[in-house]
Write an enzyme that holds these catalytic residues in place. Structure first.
Site, PDB file in Angstrom:
ATOM      1  CD  GLU A 212      -9.348   3.944  -5.752  1.00 38.10           C
ATOM      2  OE1 GLU A 212      -9.188   4.343  -4.588  1.00 38.10           O
ATOM      3  OE2 GLU A 212      -8.756   2.947  -6.201  1.00 38.10           O
ATOM      4  CD  GLU A 461      -0.408  -4.137  -7.937  1.00 37.73           C
ATOM      5  OE1 GLU A 461      -1.558  -3.680  -8.014  1.00 37.73           O
ATOM      6  OE2 GLU A 461       0.327  -3.948  -6.934  1.00 37.73           O
ATOM      7  CB  THR A 566     -11.875  -1.311   2.157  1.00 37.64           C
ATOM      8  OG1 THR A 566     -10.988  -2.182   1.456  1.00 37.64           O
ATOM      9  CG2 THR A 566     -12.278  -0.137   1.269  1.00 37.64           C
TER      10      THR A 566
END
Length: 636
Positions: A212, A461, A566
């Site tokens: 992240e 999700e 991404t």
């Protein structure tokens, strides 16, 4: 149970960011995935053992599933072929694809409406951004319901849902920098850059996820630095007087703080988390996901080439090679969770969604950026394995009978199905297929996710395609479907995708907008909300929506070619990133020669955009197949 399909008879694609020609792979199976499990069966705990005797069902390209009860019923396909004299009618005869509401709804999109949607996307971004700056900065995220800032959960270090992402470094502002340029706001971009330089430090006692921090922070710093110093000025004169490469220095500082993750691992696969001040925590686990460990090469590779220091690309490429070496010899597939010390697969599920998605993405994008042939060879092999073992449905999208294509989750060693859900992160895959040249499969898969969006006004999700219902109900404003919509529009220029973008934008306005921003949907059915607006909403979701409707954006008009990371950060496809100041990082593999070339690699081409006008105004997917998918997800 049935599905809809798509045909695009194109090998040449038109891409705004990278005008390239790719050969479609055409490796899909003509198989069915119409399951008929009893509704009281626990599909989330579906075990591979139930399928151990089903090997033959996967071999004949007429794939079907049997009920896993005490005994097996005869195979049953979801879309059987029926003779003309049969009292039953084929599903294909129910609808005339040329005379229904699909053609009327999707075949045009007026310029005035496009301008309205562009303005709405811009307003959406600024409503979130301005409120973040007003109520949350310098904290990492905005709580849009309470109108407050959010940082790491220091009272609960085990809350990795928050702490993996939030590092006490003004995450949302950094992640959003290049979106400001996309929207043409040079003044605010320059102000934001100065704020980042003046107020952000990475010398923090924060334990964050390497993946992240890399895609959201490091990627944005690198992208913004490149755009600031680009002599071609694609967004106009964005230079800041007195700028002395501070963003690049910050990126270097952060990358150095991430390097301990690569130390003391037997395989070279990194630990999943580091403390920015002290390194790998003493209680760190030895397990990581494939995407988390294998999706660092784009950012680390660009940084190495900007600095002339091979260290960062070397560790990232070593991790990719290590993962690649662990793939199954039988199927060529990788699992989703691996032990970084033993190299054993802890999670044996292979799919194209969570835990694996960006690994495939970065194999292709690394080749596009750096020109390293081994990256494209790995992508080719990975894609072939995906098509051979994950793809279910009829072979041709836009003709024939049977189920439309879907990519399922399988056991990496046997290729047999492990569960009956797909997740929202898989919606990125059509965009990757566009970049690889497989537009036909991209259109097909995208149509399915769009149908789910239409049913719920969001993507749950996890969605169980057997039960036609969500398994996991929240939607955190993810960008993947918008990204694929944008790339498909750039490839086809079909107005259908403008309608998709409008539906997404209007759903977000209706279902997610709150007092100070846009909130995560806790439940896609009842539309209850959670007080969180993740940074990728501004850095990706709003960016792709705006670009979809902005035909005249500098990214679309510039002679330069660009690609998105991404996390949606913009980087140019530049010759300087194909040049190294060091020797090759790794020796050739056994049996490999320097002359070995990947088959059908992408290349620049002057044939871009040669899509017949008639094709642009026909539906990308025939109406009969669109209706088929709508029926299968419960829209009627």
């Amino acid at each position: 149970m049935q599905w809809r399909s798509i045909v695009v008879g194109l090998v040449v694609l038109r891409l705004s960011l990278s005008c390239v020609v790719w050969l479609a792979f055409g490796l899909g199976h003509n198989v069915s995935w119409g399951f008929n499990f009893p509704l009281n069966f626990n599909l989330q705990t579906l075990d591979l053992k139930l399928f151990k005797d089903e090997t033959e069902a996967f071999k004949d390209n007429s794939w079907s599933q049997r009920v896993p009860s005490g005994k097996y019923d005869e195979p049953r396909t979801s879309c059987p072929k029926i003779g003309e004299d049969s009292p039953q009618k084929s599903y294909m005869n129910f609808y005339d694809g040329n005379k229904d509401e699909y053609v009327k709804r999707y075949n045009t999109f007026p310029d005035t409406l496009k301008a309205q949607m562009k303005a709405q996307a811009k307003d959406m971004f600024y409503f979130g951004y301005d409120n973040y700056m007003k109520y949350a900065f310098p904290e990492d995220e905005l709580n849009p319901i309470d109108c407050r800032g959010r940082g790491p959960d220091v009272l609960n270090p085990s809350n990795i849902n928050i702490n993996d992402v939030l590092g006490n470094y003004s995450l949302t502002l950094i992640d959003t920098l290049d979106t400001l340029l996309v929207l043409g706001n040079i003044t605010e971009f320059q102000r934001a850059v100065k704020l980042v330089i003046d107020t952000v430090s990475f010398d923090k006692d924060s334990t964050v996820q390497v993946f992240e921090a890399n895609i959201r922070i490091l990627g944005s710093l690198i992208s913004s630095h490149i755009l600031l110093t680009d002599p071609k000025h694609p967004f106009g004169d964005v230079a800041i007087e007195g700028y002395d490469n501070e963003l690049l220095h910050m990126a270097h500082d952060l990358a150095v703080r991430l390097l301990p993750a690569f130390e003391n691992t037997v395989t070279g696969i990194p630990y999943p988390r580091v403390n920015l001040k002290t390194g790998v925590p003493a209680d760190s686990i030895n397990e990581t996901c494939t995407a988390g460990a294998g999706s660092l090469l784009v950012e680390f590779g660009i940084l190495s080439r900007l600095l002339g220091d091979s260290t960062f690309e070397w560790v990232a490429r070593r991790a990719v090679r290590a993962l690649w070496s662990l793939r199954s010899k039988e199927t060529g597939l990788l699992g989703n969770i691996v032990n970084i010390q033993t190299g054993q697969w802890v999670g044996k599920q292979s799919g194209v969604g969570a835990g694996m998605d960006s690994f495939y993405e970065y194999l292709l994008k690394s080749y596009i950026l750096f020109g390293e042939k081994e990256d494209y060879r790995m992508f080719q092999a990975a894609y072939e394995s995906i098509q051979n073992h994950l793809r279910r449905g009829r072979e041709s999208c836009n003709e024939g009978e049977g189920d439309p294509p879907l990519y399922v989750n399988v056991n990496m060693f046997s290729g047999q199905i492990m569960n009956t859900w797909i997740d929202s992160l898989q919606a990125f895959f059509p965009g990757l297929q566009v970049l690889s040249g497989d537009v036909e499969n991209a259109i097909c898969l995208h149509a399915f996710y769009y149908a789910i969006w239409r049913r719920y006004g969001a993507l749950p999700e996890r969605y169980n395609w057997q039960l036609q219902a969500p398994d996991v109900l929240f939607y955190p404003l993810r960008p993947e479907l918008v990204e694929s919509t944008y790339l498909l529009y750039q490839a086809t220029k079909n107005p259908f995708y403008l309608h998709v973008g409008m539906d997404i934008l209007q759903s977000l306005e209706k279902n997610a907008k709150v007092r100070c921003g846009y909130a995560t949907l806790h439940h896609v059915v009842d539309k209850s909300k959670e007080d969180r607006m993740e940074s990728f909403f501004l850095s990706e979701t709003c960016k792709y929506l705006y670009l979809l409707f902005d035909e005249d954006n500098p990214l679309h008009k510039s002679e330069n070619k660009y690609i998105f990371t991404t996390e949606g950060h913009i980087v140019p496809i530049d010759q300087r990133f194909r040049e190294k100041q060091w020797e090759d990082l790794f020796p050739l593999e056994e049996g490999e020669t320097p002359e070995d070339e990947p088959q059908n690699p992408p290349s620049n081409s002057s044939n871009c955009g040669r899509i017949p006008d008639a094709r642009r105004y026909a539906l990308p997917l025939k109406s009969v197949y669109m209706r088929q998918i709508d029926h299968m997800v419960g829209l009627f």
